[in-house]
Scaffold this active site. Sequence first.
Site, PDB file in Angstrom:
ATOM      1  N   SER A 162      26.764  36.299  -4.911  1.00 43.48           N
ATOM      2  CA  SER A 162      26.274  36.696  -6.220  1.00 43.48           C
ATOM      3  C   SER A 162      27.087  37.807  -6.847  1.00 43.48           C
ATOM      4  O   SER A 162      27.593  38.697  -6.160  1.00 43.48           O
ATOM      5  CB  SER A 162      24.802  37.088  -6.145  1.00 43.48           C
ATOM      6  OG  SER A 162      24.705  38.439  -5.756  1.00 43.48           O
ATOM      7  N   LYS A 163      27.176  37.688  -8.140  1.00 43.02           N
ATOM      8  CA  LYS A 163      27.887  38.663  -8.945  1.00 43.02           C
ATOM      9  C   LYS A 163      27.271  40.039  -8.734  1.00 43.02           C
ATOM     10  O   LYS A 163      27.965  41.036  -8.559  1.00 43.02           O
ATOM     11  CB  LYS A 163      27.699  38.213 -10.399  1.00 43.02           C
ATOM     12  CG  LYS A 163      28.371  39.010 -11.436  1.00 43.02           C
ATOM     13  CD  LYS A 163      28.163  38.276 -12.750  1.00 43.02           C
ATOM     14  CE  LYS A 163      28.415  39.178 -13.931  1.00 43.02           C
ATOM     15  NZ  LYS A 163      28.240  38.444 -15.185  1.00 43.02           N
ATOM     16  N   ARG A 164      25.939  40.063  -8.698  1.00 44.31           N
ATOM     17  CA  ARG A 164      25.257  41.350  -8.597  1.00 44.31           C
ATOM     18  C   ARG A 164      25.545  42.046  -7.274  1.00 44.31           C
ATOM     19  O   ARG A 164      25.679  43.261  -7.210  1.00 44.31           O
ATOM     20  CB  ARG A 164      23.748  41.145  -8.778  1.00 44.31           C
ATOM     21  CG  ARG A 164      23.085  42.317  -9.443  1.00 44.31           C
ATOM     22  CD  ARG A 164      21.590  42.191  -9.443  1.00 44.31           C
ATOM     23  NE  ARG A 164      21.110  41.792  -8.139  1.00 44.31           N
ATOM     24  CZ  ARG A 164      19.999  41.090  -7.932  1.00 44.31           C
ATOM     25  NH1 ARG A 164      19.283  40.701  -8.930  1.00 44.31           N
ATOM     26  NH2 ARG A 164      19.622  40.782  -6.708  1.00 44.31           N
TER      27      ARG A 164
END
Length: 487
Positions: A255-257
């Site tokens: 995930s980007k986060r």
Amino acid sequence: MNKEVRTRFAPSPTGFMHLGGLRTALYNYLYARKMGGKFILRIEDTDQERFVPGATEVIYDTLRGCGINWDEGPDVGGPVGPYIQSERKALYLPYAQQLVRSGHAYYCFCTKEELDERRHAAEAAGGVFKYDKHCLHLSPEEVQAKLDAGVPYVIRMNAPTEGETSYDDLVFGHMTFRNADTMDDMVLIKQDGMPTYNFANVIDDHLMGITHVMRGVEYLSSTPRYNYLYDAFGWEKPQYIHLTTVMRDAQHKLSKRDGDAYYSDFVSKGYLTEAIVNYLVLVGWNPGTEQEFFTMDELVDAFDVHRLNNAPGIFDINKLTWFNFEYIRRLPREKYLEMATPWFDQVLAGKGIDYARLAELMQERTEVFNQIPDMVRFLAALPGYDVALYTHKKMKTNPEVARTALALVKPVLEGIGDWTEANLHDALMAAIAGSGMKNGAVLWPLRIAISGQASTPGGAIEIAYLLGRDETLRRLADGQRRLEGAE
Ligand code: GLU
């Protein structure tokens, strides 16, 4: 003779290279090279709302940096260009119109409001909205009148509503889908005249002579629609090779986060491109041997599409870190020094530390470059520490022994004029030999006093050298003060 293999990587310019995308590019590249074919780069930018300036350069730089070179593409040209979809805009409409004439597609003039209304009604009734072929039933005259009046339109595929579609995927085997489930009258040409991805991928793959379409598994169930289009045109279909998702663990996608989705996340943390590439290829493919380390040429040699896994690939950060550690160890020292210097500088800039020597001590201990600042910070300032650190069973030392040890080495160090490791070594060893103490019982306390920590790159002598005479003596005195009165 078999047809030349032509594969392609078709990223959308989003500004970032997802690791899953990079792996797709790698497999396409490896397969083309393995088969003596061509690897093509195509930029899919028909979604103009998502346009990100500079994003195409990110794609070029990432791929080239990873050693993935394309034979045809936007910047290198080729016989079937342009290779940027927006520059191909004009060529899609005639193909859609051909499908309209053959009954495989039709003009649709429904407005967004009308569609929303029908969608809400369908959803309110507990269903899912699929375009209801409303405009398929317009007469040719009605259609022409609207076109003449300049009513905005899209062109939709006239999808079958019954029956099944099957195809063979190289990874997933024989796939069969019910048309009622997978098909819908998807838009081929949008109101702005741009093709949708769903249309453009078919037209472009055909016109570019793509023989093998290798892409993410999310396209597995859309493939019947694309095959419907190939058949409508009477075109030969490519071989499909769907790739499973790259996951962080069984439940979670990258995930980007969490900062583990993009190639650039890892580069900025201090992972080497070679390590990322090497490991990434193994997430979802295996060579069928024990070999773990591969150069790009070796990968080309070993690559076999039949060894792609059909279970999701787990991208294990610990395994990547291990690869990185191994690749860092193998770097020429000069290269390591060059790459480590900005990380040294984060905490040691202006401290006059001999980076070349530090690099020698650090290279075999570096797993990821971003660990460096924490590992060398003690050279910038003595950390606070507990006198319990002076106790070490195996070294046969404790605070009391340490007091003796520091008292022994202090005048020795003060007496060294030319502060080299060789001189430090000779003087300390001579003093220790003369004292009858064990090496460890002296060098352990010295190292604690000047580093403030139990684990350091290098031993007492190397650290004393790096710190320099004044700082070493200052820390030594500090250690003596801490030990005063300690049990
Ligand atoms: N532009 C599409 C994507 O980035 C390409 C998919 C394909 O390879 O056809 O997902």
